[in-house]
Design a protein around this motif. Structure first.
Motif, mmCIF file in Angstrom:
data_model
loop_
_atom_site.group_PDB
_atom_site.id
_atom_site.type_symbol
_atom_site.label_atom_id
_atom_site.label_comp_id
_atom_site.label_asym_id
_atom_site.label_seq_id
_atom_site.Cartn_x
_atom_site.Cartn_y
_atom_site.Cartn_z
ATOM 1 N N ALA A 84 0.832 -1.208 0.000
ATOM 2 C CA ALA A 84 0.000 0.000 0.000
ATOM 3 C C ALA A 84 0.865 1.256 0.000
ATOM 4 O O ALA A 84 0.572 2.224 -0.710
ATOM 5 C CB ALA A 84 -0.942 -0.004 1.202
ATOM 6 N N GLU A 85 1.930 1.259 0.776
ATOM 7 C CA GLU A 85 2.823 2.414 0.816
ATOM 8 C C GLU A 85 3.528 2.603 -0.528
ATOM 9 O O GLU A 85 3.670 3.714 -1.015
ATOM 10 C CB GLU A 85 3.852 2.283 1.937
ATOM 11 C CG GLU A 85 3.262 2.467 3.315
ATOM 12 C CD GLU A 85 2.624 3.826 3.533
ATOM 13 O OE1 GLU A 85 3.057 4.829 2.917
ATOM 14 O OE2 GLU A 85 1.670 3.893 4.330
ATOM 15 N N ARG A 86 3.948 1.499 -1.129
ATOM 16 C CA ARG A 86 4.582 1.586 -2.445
ATOM 17 C C ARG A 86 3.617 2.158 -3.471
ATOM 18 O O ARG A 86 3.965 3.036 -4.264
ATOM 19 C CB ARG A 86 5.057 0.197 -2.878
ATOM 20 C CG ARG A 86 5.968 0.149 -4.112
ATOM 21 C CD ARG A 86 5.305 -0.184 -5.450
ATOM 22 N NE ARG A 86 4.099 -0.956 -5.408
ATOM 23 C CZ ARG A 86 4.019 -2.273 -5.492
ATOM 24 N NH1 ARG A 86 5.091 -3.016 -5.598
ATOM 25 N NH2 ARG A 86 2.834 -2.867 -5.482
ATOM 26 N N ASP A 87 2.364 1.710 -3.434
ATOM 27 C CA ASP A 87 1.354 2.211 -4.368
ATOM 28 C C ASP A 87 1.077 3.695 -4.135
ATOM 29 O O ASP A 87 0.920 4.467 -5.089
ATOM 30 C CB ASP A 87 0.058 1.402 -4.241
ATOM 31 C CG ASP A 87 0.215 -0.034 -4.717
ATOM 32 O OD1 ASP A 87 1.235 -0.357 -5.382
ATOM 33 O OD2 ASP A 87 -0.687 -0.845 -4.404
ATOM 34 N N ARG A 88 1.041 4.114 -2.882
ATOM 35 C CA ARG A 88 0.826 5.522 -2.552
ATOM 36 C C ARG A 88 1.976 6.377 -3.076
ATOM 37 O O ARG A 88 1.763 7.436 -3.669
ATOM 38 C CB ARG A 88 0.685 5.700 -1.040
ATOM 39 C CG ARG A 88 0.317 7.122 -0.619
ATOM 40 C CD ARG A 88 0.406 7.293 0.896
ATOM 41 N NE ARG A 88 1.734 7.015 1.401
ATOM 42 C CZ ARG A 88 2.769 7.851 1.274
ATOM 43 N NH1 ARG A 88 2.646 8.996 0.643
ATOM 44 N NH2 ARG A 88 3.948 7.535 1.785
ATOM 45 N N ILE A 89 3.187 5.899 -2.900
ATOM 46 C CA ILE A 89 4.367 6.625 -3.397
ATOM 47 C C ILE A 89 4.324 6.697 -4.925
ATOM 48 O O ILE A 89 4.610 7.744 -5.515
ATOM 49 C CB ILE A 89 5.662 5.954 -2.900
ATOM 50 C CG1 ILE A 89 5.807 6.155 -1.391
ATOM 51 C CG2 ILE A 89 6.879 6.507 -3.641
ATOM 52 C CD1 ILE A 89 6.881 5.287 -0.755
ATOM 53 N N VAL A 93 4.406 9.942 -7.385
ATOM 54 C CA VAL A 93 5.345 10.110 -8.501
ATOM 55 C C VAL A 93 4.582 10.539 -9.749
ATOM 56 O O VAL A 93 5.002 11.463 -10.459
ATOM 57 C CB VAL A 93 6.145 8.806 -8.759
ATOM 58 C CG1 VAL A 93 6.882 8.870 -10.081
ATOM 59 C CG2 VAL A 93 7.113 8.539 -7.610
ATOM 60 N N HIS A 94 3.450 9.903 -10.014
ATOM 61 C CA HIS A 94 2.638 10.269 -11.183
ATOM 62 C C HIS A 94 2.165 11.724 -11.070
ATOM 63 O O HIS A 94 2.228 12.489 -12.046
ATOM 64 C CB HIS A 94 1.436 9.344 -11.334
ATOM 65 C CG HIS A 94 1.777 7.962 -11.803
ATOM 66 N ND1 HIS A 94 2.496 7.705 -12.954
ATOM 67 C CD2 HIS A 94 1.496 6.752 -11.267
ATOM 68 C CE1 HIS A 94 2.643 6.408 -13.104
ATOM 69 N NE2 HIS A 94 2.056 5.802 -12.085
ATOM 70 N N GLU A 95 1.689 12.106 -9.890
ATOM 71 C CA GLU A 95 1.212 13.473 -9.683
ATOM 72 C C GLU A 95 2.342 14.484 -9.865
ATOM 73 O O GLU A 95 2.154 15.531 -10.495
ATOM 74 C CB GLU A 95 0.595 13.611 -8.289
ATOM 75 C CG GLU A 95 -0.708 12.864 -8.126
ATOM 76 C CD GLU A 95 -1.166 12.778 -6.684
ATOM 77 O OE1 GLU A 95 -0.479 13.323 -5.784
ATOM 78 O OE2 GLU A 95 -2.217 12.157 -6.438
ATOM 79 N N MET A 96 3.499 14.180 -9.325
ATOM 80 C CA MET A 96 4.635 15.096 -9.447
ATOM 81 C C MET A 96 5.120 15.177 -10.892
ATOM 82 O O MET A 96 5.529 16.247 -11.355
ATOM 83 C CB MET A 96 5.755 14.671 -8.499
ATOM 84 C CG MET A 96 5.378 14.868 -7.041
ATOM 85 S SD MET A 96 6.686 14.390 -5.914
ATOM 86 C CE MET A 96 7.761 15.796 -6.082
ATOM 87 N N THR A 97 5.062 14.076 -11.604
ATOM 88 C CA THR A 97 5.449 14.092 -13.017
ATOM 89 C C THR A 97 4.503 14.992 -13.807
ATOM 90 O O THR A 97 4.947 15.793 -14.639
ATOM 91 C CB THR A 97 5.451 12.658 -13.591
ATOM 92 O OG1 THR A 97 6.402 11.879 -12.864
ATOM 93 C CG2 THR A 97 5.810 12.652 -15.059
ATOM 94 N N ALA A 98 3.214 14.895 -13.551
ATOM 95 C CA ALA A 98 2.245 15.751 -14.232
ATOM 96 C C ALA A 98 2.485 17.214 -13.891
ATOM 97 O O ALA A 98 2.415 18.094 -14.771
ATOM 98 C CB ALA A 98 0.821 15.337 -13.857
ATOM 99 N N THR A 99 2.801 17.491 -12.642
ATOM 100 C CA THR A 99 3.097 18.870 -12.233
ATOM 101 C C THR A 99 4.348 19.381 -12.926
ATOM 102 O O THR A 99 4.389 20.520 -13.403
ATOM 103 C CB THR A 99 3.262 18.943 -10.705
ATOM 104 O OG1 THR A 99 2.049 18.494 -10.090
ATOM 105 C CG2 THR A 99 3.582 20.349 -10.242
#
Length: 125
Positions: A84-89, A93-99
């Motif tokens: 779950a923690e890996r999936d959250r991280i 990463v996806h959100e930061m890449t989009a930003t």
């Protein structure tokens, strides 16, 4: 090693090391004069704690993960928590890449505006 030496070795403040102890993430022994003494392995443990904090894990979550790292002990619940923690991280990463991609687009637009001697276009105008 003493707390100041561990702090210097890891780049972590003495205050943070004391906090790690309060949270049961780090253990020290006490000298006869009451000074904290850490084994050499504390350097790697502090570095791991720092990485897990940097990934956004809470001290409670880190405390639950450390037994697996230290003793190799794993339970289905721990494996679920790690996943779950890996999936959250990964989502972060996806959100930061989009930003970053949006920021790249702003930089390109701003660079073109600067080169053309024009002000940046304001969204919605």
């Amino acid at each position: 090693m003493r707390i100041g030496e561990l702090a210097a070795e890891t780049g972590v403040s003495v205050r943070a090391l004391r906090y790690y102890e309060e949270q049961d993430l780090l253990v020290s022994e006490r000298s006869p004069s009451g000074q904290r003494l850490y084994p050499a392995a504390a350097v790697g443990r502090v570095e791991l704690i720092q990485q897990l904090y940097a990934a956004g894990l809470s001290s409670r979550t880190i405390l639950g993960i450390l037994p697996c790292v230290v003793t190799g002990e794993v339970t289905p619940e721990l494996l679920d928590r790690l996943t779950a923690e890996r999936d959250r991280i990964q989502e972060r990463v996806h959100e930061m890449t989009a930003t970053r991609e949006r920021l790249d687009a702003i930089i390109v637009t701003s660079s073109r505006s600067l080169a053309a001697g024009k002000p940046c276009a304001v969204p919605g105008d």
